[in-house]
Design a protein around this motif. Structure first.
Motif, PDB file in Angstrom:
ATOM      1  N   ILE A  69     -35.157  74.941  15.475  1.00 13.31           N
ATOM      2  CA  ILE A  69     -35.200  76.381  15.231  1.00 13.31           C
ATOM      3  C   ILE A  69     -35.373  76.673  13.746  1.00 13.31           C
ATOM      4  CG2 ILE A  69     -33.905  78.538  15.427  1.00 13.31           C
ATOM      5  CD1 ILE A  69     -32.497  77.315  17.876  1.00 13.31           C
ATOM      6  N   THR A  70     -34.554  76.059  12.911  1.00 11.20           N
ATOM      7  CA  THR A  70     -34.563  76.367  11.478  1.00 11.20           C
ATOM      8  C   THR A  70     -35.793  75.812  10.760  1.00 11.20           C
ATOM      9  OG1 THR A  70     -33.200  74.406  10.995  1.00 11.20           O
ATOM     10  CG2 THR A  70     -32.050  76.477  11.394  1.00 11.20           C
ATOM     11  N   GLU A  71     -36.468  74.828  11.372  1.00 12.33           N
ATOM     12  CA  GLU A  71     -37.648  74.228  10.739  1.00 12.33           C
ATOM     13  C   GLU A  71     -38.904  75.051  10.972  1.00 12.33           C
ATOM     14  OE1 GLU A  71     -39.990  69.906  10.743  1.00 12.33           O
ATOM     15  OE2 GLU A  71     -38.998  70.645  12.553  1.00 12.33           O
ATOM     16  N   LYS A  72     -38.915  75.923  11.973  1.00  9.01           N
ATOM     17  CA  LYS A  72     -40.134  76.630  12.355  1.00  9.01           C
ATOM     18  C   LYS A  72     -40.777  77.412  11.212  1.00  9.01           C
ATOM     19  CE  LYS A  72     -39.641  77.000  17.362  1.00  9.01           C
ATOM     20  NZ  LYS A  72     -40.874  76.234  17.623  1.00  9.01           N
ATOM     21  N   PRO A  73     -40.014  78.161  10.401  1.00 12.82           N
ATOM     22  CA  PRO A  73     -40.669  78.876   9.303  1.00 12.82           C
ATOM     23  C   PRO A  73     -41.438  77.952   8.362  1.00 12.82           C
ATOM     24  CG  PRO A  73     -38.447  79.703   9.635  1.00 12.82           C
ATOM     25  CD  PRO A  73     -38.577  78.464  10.480  1.00 12.82           C
ATOM     26  N   ALA A  74     -40.903  76.749   8.119  1.00 15.44           N
ATOM     27  CA  ALA A  74     -41.582  75.796   7.235  1.00 15.44           C
ATOM     28  C   ALA A  74     -42.817  75.204   7.912  1.00 15.44           C
ATOM     29  CB  ALA A  74     -40.621  74.689   6.822  1.00 15.44           C
ATOM     30  N   ALA A  75     -42.725  74.928   9.211  1.00 15.00           N
ATOM     31  CA  ALA A  75     -43.843  74.314   9.924  1.00 15.00           C
ATOM     32  C   ALA A  75     -45.053  75.238   9.992  1.00 15.00           C
ATOM     33  CB  ALA A  75     -43.407  73.908  11.324  1.00 15.00           C
ATOM     34  N   LEU A  76     -44.820  76.561   9.962  1.00 20.10           N
ATOM     35  CA  LEU A  76     -45.920  77.524  10.045  1.00 20.10           C
ATOM     36  C   LEU A  76     -46.794  77.529   8.794  1.00 20.10           C
ATOM     37  CD1 LEU A  76     -43.989  80.520  11.634  1.00 20.10           C
ATOM     38  CD2 LEU A  76     -45.650  79.047  12.769  1.00 20.10           C
ATOM     39  N   LEU A  77     -46.338  76.875   7.731  1.00 20.96           N
ATOM     40  CA  LEU A  77     -47.144  76.814   6.513  1.00 20.96           C
ATOM     41  C   LEU A  77     -48.438  76.048   6.741  1.00 20.96           C
ATOM     42  CD1 LEU A  77     -44.292  76.096   3.941  1.00 20.96           C
ATOM     43  CD2 LEU A  77     -45.443  78.279   4.352  1.00 20.96           C
ATOM     44  N   ARG A  78     -48.454  75.132   7.723  1.00 21.36           N
ATOM     45  CA  ARG A  78     -49.663  74.351   7.993  1.00 21.36           C
ATOM     46  C   ARG A  78     -50.813  75.268   8.431  1.00 21.36           C
ATOM     47  NH1 ARG A  78     -47.925  71.181  11.877  1.00 21.36           N
ATOM     48  NH2 ARG A  78     -47.595  69.258  10.685  1.00 21.36           N
ATOM     49  N   GLN A  79     -50.565  76.098   9.455  1.00 21.60           N
ATOM     50  CA  GLN A  79     -51.613  77.000   9.939  1.00 21.60           C
ATOM     51  C   GLN A  79     -52.011  78.016   8.880  1.00 21.60           C
ATOM     52  OE1 GLN A  79     -48.825  76.076  11.623  1.00 21.60           O
ATOM     53  NE2 GLN A  79     -48.984  76.606  13.795  1.00 21.60           N
ATOM     54  N   THR A  80     -51.024  78.531   8.159  1.00 20.25           N
ATOM     55  CA  THR A  80     -51.308  79.556   7.157  1.00 20.25           C
ATOM     56  C   THR A  80     -52.167  78.993   6.034  1.00 20.25           C
ATOM     57  OG1 THR A  80     -49.157  80.561   7.649  1.00 20.25           O
ATOM     58  CG2 THR A  80     -50.260  81.281   5.651  1.00 20.25           C
ATOM     59  N   CYS A  81     -51.805  77.817   5.555  1.00 23.56           N
ATOM     60  CA  CYS A  81     -52.576  77.196   4.470  1.00 23.56           C
ATOM     61  C   CYS A  81     -53.971  76.822   4.934  1.00 23.56           C
ATOM     62  CB  CYS A  81     -51.827  75.965   3.957  1.00 23.56           C
ATOM     63  SG  CYS A  81     -52.586  75.196   2.516  1.00 23.56           S
ATOM     64  N   SER A  82     -54.078  76.254   6.127  1.00 21.13           N
ATOM     65  CA  SER A  82     -55.377  75.854   6.655  1.00 21.13           C
ATOM     66  C   SER A  82     -56.303  77.056   6.828  1.00 21.13           C
ATOM     67  CB  SER A  82     -55.190  75.143   8.000  1.00 21.13           C
ATOM     68  OG  SER A  82     -56.431  74.807   8.572  1.00 21.13           O
ATOM     69  N   ALA A  83     -55.736  78.200   7.197  1.00 16.89           N
ATOM     70  CA  ALA A  83     -56.554  79.386   7.445  1.00 16.89           C
ATOM     71  C   ALA A  83     -56.943  80.129   6.171  1.00 16.89           C
ATOM     72  CB  ALA A  83     -55.796  80.341   8.378  1.00 16.89           C
ATOM     73  N   LEU A  84     -56.086  80.119   5.156  1.00 12.20           N
ATOM     74  CA  LEU A  84     -56.279  81.022   4.020  1.00 12.20           C
ATOM     75  C   LEU A  84     -56.610  80.361   2.688  1.00 12.20           C
ATOM     76  CD1 LEU A  84     -53.390  83.605   4.614  1.00 12.20           C
ATOM     77  CD2 LEU A  84     -55.719  83.611   5.522  1.00 12.20           C
ATOM     78  N   VAL A  85     -56.215  79.108   2.486  1.00 12.39           N
ATOM     79  CA  VAL A  85     -56.397  78.488   1.169  1.00 12.39           C
ATOM     80  C   VAL A  85     -57.788  77.859   1.068  1.00 12.39           C
ATOM     81  CG1 VAL A  85     -55.626  76.636  -0.360  1.00 12.39           C
ATOM     82  CG2 VAL A  85     -53.951  78.095   0.786  1.00 12.39           C
ATOM     83  N   ARG A  86     -58.557  78.345   0.100  1.00 17.21           N
ATOM     84  CA  ARG A  86     -59.904  77.814  -0.127  1.00 17.21           C
ATOM     85  C   ARG A  86     -60.136  77.457  -1.591  1.00 17.21           C
ATOM     86  NH1 ARG A  86     -59.046  77.654   4.339  1.00 17.21           N
ATOM     87  NH2 ARG A  86     -60.141  78.532   6.134  1.00 17.21           N
ATOM     88  N   ASP A  87     -59.266  77.880  -2.474  1.00 13.32           N
ATOM     89  CA  ASP A  87     -59.389  77.560  -3.897  1.00 13.32           C
ATOM     90  C   ASP A  87     -57.994  77.463  -4.497  1.00 13.32           C
ATOM     91  OD1 ASP A  87     -58.563  80.234  -4.206  1.00 13.32           O
ATOM     92  OD2 ASP A  87     -60.628  80.939  -4.327  1.00 13.32           O
ATOM     93  N   PHE A 149     -38.654  68.941   3.497  1.00 12.55           N
ATOM     94  CA  PHE A 149     -39.750  67.969   3.371  1.00 12.55           C
ATOM     95  C   PHE A 149     -40.814  68.189   4.443  1.00 12.55           C
ATOM     96  CE2 PHE A 149     -36.416  65.825   0.937  1.00 12.55           C
ATOM     97  CZ  PHE A 149     -37.140  65.465  -0.192  1.00 12.55           C
ATOM     98  N   SER A 150     -40.411  68.679   5.606  1.00 13.33           N
ATOM     99  CA  SER A 150     -41.384  69.025   6.635  1.00 13.33           C
ATOM    100  C   SER A 150     -42.280  70.166   6.161  1.00 13.33           C
ATOM    101  CB  SER A 150     -40.669  69.426   7.930  1.00 13.33           C
ATOM    102  OG  SER A 150     -41.593  69.874   8.898  1.00 13.33           O
ATOM    103  N   GLY A 151     -41.677  71.149   5.490  1.00 10.45           N
ATOM    104  CA  GLY A 151     -42.464  72.251   4.963  1.00 10.45           C
ATOM    105  C   GLY A 151     -43.438  71.815   3.888  1.00 10.45           C
ATOM    106  N   ILE A 152     -42.993  70.931   2.985  1.00 12.42           N
ATOM    107  CA  ILE A 152     -43.887  70.390   1.955  1.00 12.42           C
ATOM    108  C   ILE A 152     -45.048  69.643   2.607  1.00 12.42           C
ATOM    109  CG2 ILE A 152     -44.053  68.731   0.052  1.00 12.42           C
ATOM    110  CD1 ILE A 152     -41.072  69.397  -0.553  1.00 12.42           C
TER     111      ILE A 152
END
Length: 449
Positions: A69-87, A149-152
């Motif tokens: 439960i507590t890890e979910k906010p960190a795990a969502l960084l994968r989709q967010t970064c993949s979708a939005l980070v280009r530079d 570390f999962s979030g990183i």
């Protein structure tokens, strides 16, 4: 408001993507997702050597449940970064959001670990006995660092995935497993397997290793491949990142409700123990079959604008496989053999588990397409849709549970499988309905701020 997430491609692009390229991108993602199950095998087999294995495994398992439960906010960084980070500009904005997430997760971990709130959660929400409370809290005090570390790891996974270096996810997972196995053998040889904290330490080491490899590869890409500022890429500040991330957070928090709701309602069936156990076994098998195909949304995020038809064809090729795998176990002698000889399950529990597994075929059939259309939602930057769709999932799941408990309590674990499958179906229907309603609207880039 929509977010144009990839200015380098367009819906009208004539470039084509070979199926071999899609498989080369996707297979390492699927393998890394499937290898996660080996992590838990290593830990559980290690803890099983304790003098009181049931108590030790229980303390670790409950701490792991809360981590989920507590890890979910960190795990969502994968989709967010993949979708939005280009530079690098957008990565710095993404990193600022990530720091906020890590700080919140860490503070939450401290509250649970060192205040009476944690004791209350474990005693009354998870049903931990007084005798096992301290061991469970001790395990979670280590687990809370796993979230960081999962979030990183997930932050840099986003960069690695978009740059199509997905083999590094598999490499990172393999090295992680080697490190976990080595530490597990050390604890076994030195006779130190005496609490759930041992499992938490093994898990933490594995996550540190995987995060280090992800940072190493991700930083290389930032220095050598990713430009400082990509022309026309609209993502420049934290507010734009958070606009995309926040609905995903709400979506994941809603999803947390489903598991406890199912277990609570199964406690009201004709045979509570059989219902909960058969559902748990069937769900674990269904998840194992499904895990390899849990990255279809990344195929959409990275290739849909370039070659829409090929992505749809690729998804169609894969979409039936999870359901067919579960069907092989549910309807052929392979299933009974696997459950009896490999899992050591009794005849009664095996039959109940097979019944639930047959119903889970519905969920396995729906999931690849739900993941596909969620990818479309993320690609369009309309992640608010996912809050509504997940809300419908929770609502239909709970309604189905109540109706089945009242009408057919003897169905036992099959009730949970049916409720979860119909919840997934409702989620897919809502996503399709809203996307259809919005299909006539043009995609507009997020306003600069």
């Amino acid at each position: 408001m929509n977010i144009q997430v990839d200015p380098r491609t367009s819906a009208g692009s004539t470039s084509q993507v070979r199926l071999s390229k899609l498989f080369a991108f996707f297979i390492p993602l699927g393998v890394s997702a499937s290898l996660v199950t080996i992590s838990h095998v290593i830990i559980n087999s290690t803890l099983a050597r304790a003098a009181q294995p049931e108590a030790v495994i229980a303390s670790y398992a409950i701490a792991l449940s809360l981590l989920g439960i507590t890890e979910k906010p960190a795990a969502l960084l994968r989709q967010t970064c993949s979708a939005l980070v280009r530079d690098r500009v957008s990565f710095r904005a993404m990193s600022a959001i990530a720091l906020y997430v890590f700080a919140c997760v860490f503070v939450l971990g401290l509250i649970i670990s060192y205040t009476g709130i944690g004791r209350y959660v474990f005693l009354y929400f998870f049903g931990v006995s007084e005798s096992g409370l301290e061991d469970t809290i001790s395990a979670y005090r280590i687990m809370m660092f796993v979230s960081i570390f999962s979030g990183i790891r997930c932050l840099y996974h986003g960069i690695i995935i978009f740059n199509k270096r997905t083999t590094w996810l598999t490499i990172g997972m393999i090295i992680r497993l080697i490190g976990m196995y080595a530490l597990a053998q050390y604890f076994i040889m030195t006779n130190q397997v005496n609490s759930g904290s041992v499992g938490a330490l093994i898990f933490l080491l594995g996550m540190i290793i995987e995060a280090a490899i992800s940072v190493w590869e991700g930083r290389k890409l930032l220095k050598r491949v990713i430009p400082e500022k990509l022309e026309d890429h609209p993502i420049t500040n934290k507010g734009q990142i958070f606009q995309f991330y926040r609905p995903l957070l709400y979506y994941s928090l809603l999803a947390v409700v489903v598991g406890p709701a199912i277990n609570a309602m199964l406690g009201k069936t004709t045979n509570m123990e059989l219902a909960i156990a058969s559902y748990a076994i069937a769900f674990s098998v269904a998840q194992l079959a499904q895990s390899f195909f849990s990255y279809i949304h990344q195929i959409v995020l990275n290739f849909y604008r370039t070659d829409r038809r090929q992505v749809i064809r690729f998804t169609l090729m894969l979409s039936f496989i999870p359901s067919l795998l579960v069907g092989m176990l549910a309807y052929t002698p392979i299933g009974p053999w696997f459950m009896e000889s490999q899992m050591g399950i009794s005849e009664e529990l095996m039959q109940a588990s097979l019944g639930a597994l047959r119903v889970f075929m519905i969920m396995n059939l729906i999931f690849p397409w739900l993941d596909f259309f969620n990818g479309i939602v993320m690609l369009r930057g309309q992640t608010k849709i996912m809050v509504w769709s997940q809300g419908s999932n929770v609502a239909i799941t709970i309604i189905t549970l109540i109706v089945c408990i009242l009408a057919a309590p003897g169905w036992n674990g099959t009730i949970g499988a049916l409720a979860q499958s119909l919840g997934f179906m409702a989620e897919l229907i809502v996503v399709l309905f809203i996307l259809k309603m919005l299909s006539k609207e043009p995609e507009r880039p997020l306003a600069r701020g």
